[in-house]
Design a protein around this motif. Structure first.
Motif, mmCIF file in Angstrom:
data_model
loop_
_atom_site.group_PDB
_atom_site.id
_atom_site.type_symbol
_atom_site.label_atom_id
_atom_site.label_comp_id
_atom_site.label_asym_id
_atom_site.label_seq_id
_atom_site.Cartn_x
_atom_site.Cartn_y
_atom_site.Cartn_z
ATOM 1 N N ARG A 166 0.939 -1.157 -0.087
ATOM 2 C CA ARG A 166 0.023 -0.053 -0.057
ATOM 3 C C ARG A 166 0.812 1.249 -0.144
ATOM 4 N NH1 ARG A 166 -2.363 1.664 5.115
ATOM 5 N NH2 ARG A 166 -0.826 1.248 6.832
ATOM 6 N N LYS A 167 2.031 1.168 -0.228
ATOM 7 C CA LYS A 167 2.901 2.174 -0.687
ATOM 8 C C LYS A 167 2.623 3.072 -1.801
ATOM 9 C CE LYS A 167 7.958 3.581 -1.264
ATOM 10 N NZ LYS A 167 7.733 4.059 -2.609
ATOM 11 N N PRO A 168 2.510 4.394 -1.624
ATOM 12 C CA PRO A 168 1.853 5.070 -2.562
ATOM 13 C C PRO A 168 3.090 5.194 -3.923
ATOM 14 C CG PRO A 168 1.464 6.518 -0.699
ATOM 15 C CD PRO A 168 2.342 5.333 -0.461
ATOM 16 N N HIS A 170 2.860 7.342 -6.361
ATOM 17 C CA HIS A 170 3.197 8.826 -6.927
ATOM 18 C C HIS A 170 2.423 9.656 -6.088
ATOM 19 C CE1 HIS A 170 -0.640 8.783 -9.158
ATOM 20 N NE2 HIS A 170 -0.450 7.643 -9.482
ATOM 21 N N GLY A 171 2.619 11.090 -6.304
ATOM 22 C CA GLY A 171 1.760 11.982 -5.519
ATOM 23 C C GLY A 171 2.522 12.427 -4.411
ATOM 24 N N ARG A 172 1.948 13.219 -3.416
ATOM 25 C CA ARG A 172 2.750 13.698 -2.211
ATOM 26 C C ARG A 172 3.218 12.721 -1.486
ATOM 27 N NH1 ARG A 172 -0.682 18.091 1.024
ATOM 28 N NH2 ARG A 172 -0.789 18.943 -1.067
ATOM 29 N N ALA A 173 2.642 11.834 -1.035
ATOM 30 C CA ALA A 173 3.199 10.888 -0.139
ATOM 31 C C ALA A 173 4.365 9.940 -0.805
ATOM 32 C CB ALA A 173 2.145 9.586 0.294
ATOM 33 N N ALA A 174 4.281 9.879 -2.031
ATOM 34 C CA ALA A 174 5.422 9.239 -2.655
ATOM 35 C C ALA A 174 6.575 9.989 -2.914
ATOM 36 C CB ALA A 174 4.906 8.448 -3.885
ATOM 37 N N ASP A 422 -1.794 1.067 -5.436
ATOM 38 C CA ASP A 422 -0.471 1.420 -4.904
ATOM 39 C C ASP A 422 0.509 0.699 -5.479
ATOM 40 O OD1 ASP A 422 -1.960 3.257 -3.033
ATOM 41 O OD2 ASP A 422 -2.445 1.490 -1.979
ATOM 42 N N THR A 423 1.437 0.340 -4.721
ATOM 43 C CA THR A 423 2.384 -0.470 -5.303
ATOM 44 C C THR A 423 1.844 -1.641 -6.065
ATOM 45 O OG1 THR A 423 4.298 0.342 -3.592
ATOM 46 C CG2 THR A 423 4.805 -1.657 -4.603
ATOM 47 N N THR A 424 0.976 -2.194 -5.369
ATOM 48 C CA THR A 424 0.044 -3.380 -6.042
ATOM 49 C C THR A 424 -1.337 -2.753 -6.048
ATOM 50 O OG1 THR A 424 -0.295 -4.469 -3.982
ATOM 51 C CG2 THR A 424 1.780 -5.135 -5.269
ATOM 52 N N LEU A 425 -2.069 -3.545 -6.989
ATOM 53 C CA LEU A 425 -3.437 -3.158 -7.131
ATOM 54 C C LEU A 425 -4.169 -4.066 -6.364
ATOM 55 C CD1 LEU A 425 -5.609 -1.528 -8.675
ATOM 56 C CD2 LEU A 425 -5.726 -3.454 -10.407
ATOM 57 N N HIS A 426 -4.606 -3.794 -5.315
ATOM 58 C CA HIS A 426 -5.183 -4.660 -4.153
ATOM 59 C C HIS A 426 -6.371 -4.150 -3.675
ATOM 60 C CE1 HIS A 426 -4.086 -1.790 -0.808
ATOM 61 N NE2 HIS A 426 -3.114 -1.471 -1.583
ATOM 62 N N PRO A 427 -7.336 -4.875 -2.863
ATOM 63 C CA PRO A 427 -8.563 -4.509 -2.330
ATOM 64 C C PRO A 427 -8.102 -3.620 -1.116
ATOM 65 C CG PRO A 427 -8.598 -6.963 -2.514
ATOM 66 C CD PRO A 427 -7.293 -6.331 -2.880
ATOM 67 N N ARG A 428 -8.782 -2.397 -1.054
ATOM 68 C CA ARG A 428 -8.421 -1.413 0.032
ATOM 69 C C ARG A 428 -8.632 -2.145 1.328
ATOM 70 N NH1 ARG A 428 -7.659 3.708 -0.620
ATOM 71 N NH2 ARG A 428 -8.694 3.936 -2.445
#
Length: 437
Positions: A166-168, A170-174, A422-428
């Motif tokens: 769940r690591k972003p 891109h965007g501000r957090a990344a 996120d890093t993977t496409l996973h269920p939230r």
């Protein structure tokens, strides 16, 4: 050669939610990722050119640093010769013949995982699949550590893998230079424990080190003019391989179990296929080995998994960087150009996949899942395609078969399951209720 003109439509900021709106009439479109321009490819033929035909003209992209804190050497090295060297080291433990030997251990871990579930008690599916995948990765790639250490390593790896998943991208957090506090804590805890295991292995007689990718790294003498990896680099490479194997499996299994619950007719067909497989070979608890491109159509369970990977590829976006001037379509682009594509986008192209958002395992009765034309890429393609593809197929078949035979999972009423890119496409978040079959 004249400079490449600007995209006449103007660059748009790249977002997962905008993928469907990117024009299919334009095979290349300029986008921005955190302010940096990139060329987004929507034509599978161009994607294949980047990954395969002209693969040597492209290096690792820099816009999405999926594993920045894990490793910069070994399989993730930007240098192609170094990557090939470590790929050769890993291959003996991941090829189809080796995977067959791993199957009994995978089955045991899968059974142990679901044996702890209780009827009616909610299960965090992603956490459970992460723990199972972590134990499988540790036992098959690292070799079996001492019992107490193995349990702690598996638990810490599962936690690290979830934080990485769940690591972003891109965007501000990344854009922050340092990882999040939770990710840094999870990484440090697992890395410290693994480093202790690596240190013990370095001083142990070679015959006492369990065979696996770690043993190959320990015995490696280097390649070409490059020295062998040091202890810290070996540890980093092992962390990278273990996390990669865990996050992707946990994501795909989570989507698989959710989709079975949402499609009862598909679930019924999967169960019949599993029963048929068991009847044909009572000693085989998993489904038949993946046989893409060989013989007749794959069985229904394998078709289902193929369809899950089409709809929800864990590695949903990829970036490459041109090392020299390159041609894409009718235009040329200078060295340093970032080129990116999304397997999620390509997998939902209505031209290649009619009714693309519908779960339809039987579409693979006639189609074949192959990266040859760039339209099906859950494992990438070319020289840097996933080295563990055969391993992943077998692991997914065994995990799915074990869970589906023992438990019927349902989503609690009122739950809304959404995708998190996120890093993977996973269920939230995916909590499900198990009931025995």
């Amino acid at each position: 050669m004249p400079p490449t003109p600007r995209d006449p439509g103007g660059p748009v900021e790249f977002r997962f939610g905008r993928l469907r709106r990117l024009s299919r009439r334009r095979p290349v479109r300029t986008v921005r990722v955190d302010g940096e321009p990139a060329e987004f490819l929507t034509d599978p033929a161009l994607v294949r050119r980047v990954l395969v035909t002209d693969g040597k003209l492209y290096g690792k992209g820099e816009l999405f640093q999926k594993a920045r804190i894990l490793s910069r050497a070994g399989l993730l090295a930007p240098d192609d010769s170094q990557h090939r060297h470590y790929r050769r080291l890993a291959h003996p433990y991941l090829r189809t013949a080796a995977v067959a030997g791993h199957a009994p251990l995978m089955e045991r871990i899968a059974r142990d995982t679901v044996a702890a579930w209780r009827p009616g008690r909610p299960v965090d599916v992603q956490a459970e699949m992460g723990r199972a995948a972590a134990r499988i990765a540790l036992a098959t790639l690292l070799g079996t550590p001492p019992h107490g250490r193995a349990d702690e390593l598996a638990e810490r790896l599962a936690v690290l893998s979830w934080e990485m998943s769940r690591k972003p991208l891109h965007g501000r957090a990344a854009r922050r230079q340092d990882p999040s506090r939770r990710l840094a804590r999870a990484f440090g805890g697992f890395r410290t424990l693994l480093a202790s295991h690596v240190a013990d292995a370095l001083t142990a007689p070679a015959q006492d080190v369990a065979p696996g990718y770690l043993s190959a790294l320990l015995a490696d003498a280097g390649h070409g003019d490059a020295d062998a990896l040091g202890a810290d680099e070996i540890c980093a490479e092992a962390v990278m391989m273990l996390v990669a194997a865990t996050v992707t499996t946990a994501s795909v299994m989570s989507w698989s179990l959710y989709l079975l619950a949402e499609h009862p007719l598909v679930e019924e067909k999967v169960l019949k296929d599993l029963a048929r497989t068991a009847a044909e070979d009572p000693g085989e608890t998993g489904t038949a080995p993946a046989g893409h491109g060989h013989g007749g159509p794959p069985g229904y369970t394998l078709r289902f998994l193929t369809e899950v990977l089409r709809l929800y590829p864990p590695v949903w976006v990829t970036c490459r960087k041109a090392l020299t001037e390159v041609a894409l379509g009718e235009r040329t682009y200078p060295a340093g150009t970032h080129v990116m594509f999304s397997s999620y986008f390509l997998h939902r192209d209505p031209v290649r996949y009619p009714d693309p958002h519908r779960l339809d395992p039987d579409r693979w009765l006639t189609a074949r899942p192959t990266a040859h034309d760039g339209a099906y890429l859950p494992f990438g393609a070319g020289a840097r395609g996933c080295v563990g593809e055969a391993f992943a197929w077998r692991e997914l078949e065994i995990l799915l078969g074990t869970v589906a035979r023992e438990w019927r999972l349902t989503v609690p009423p009122g739950s809304r399951i959404t995708a998190s890119a996120d890093t993977t496409l996973h269920p939230r978040r995916l909590v499900m209720i198990p009931q025995p079959r």
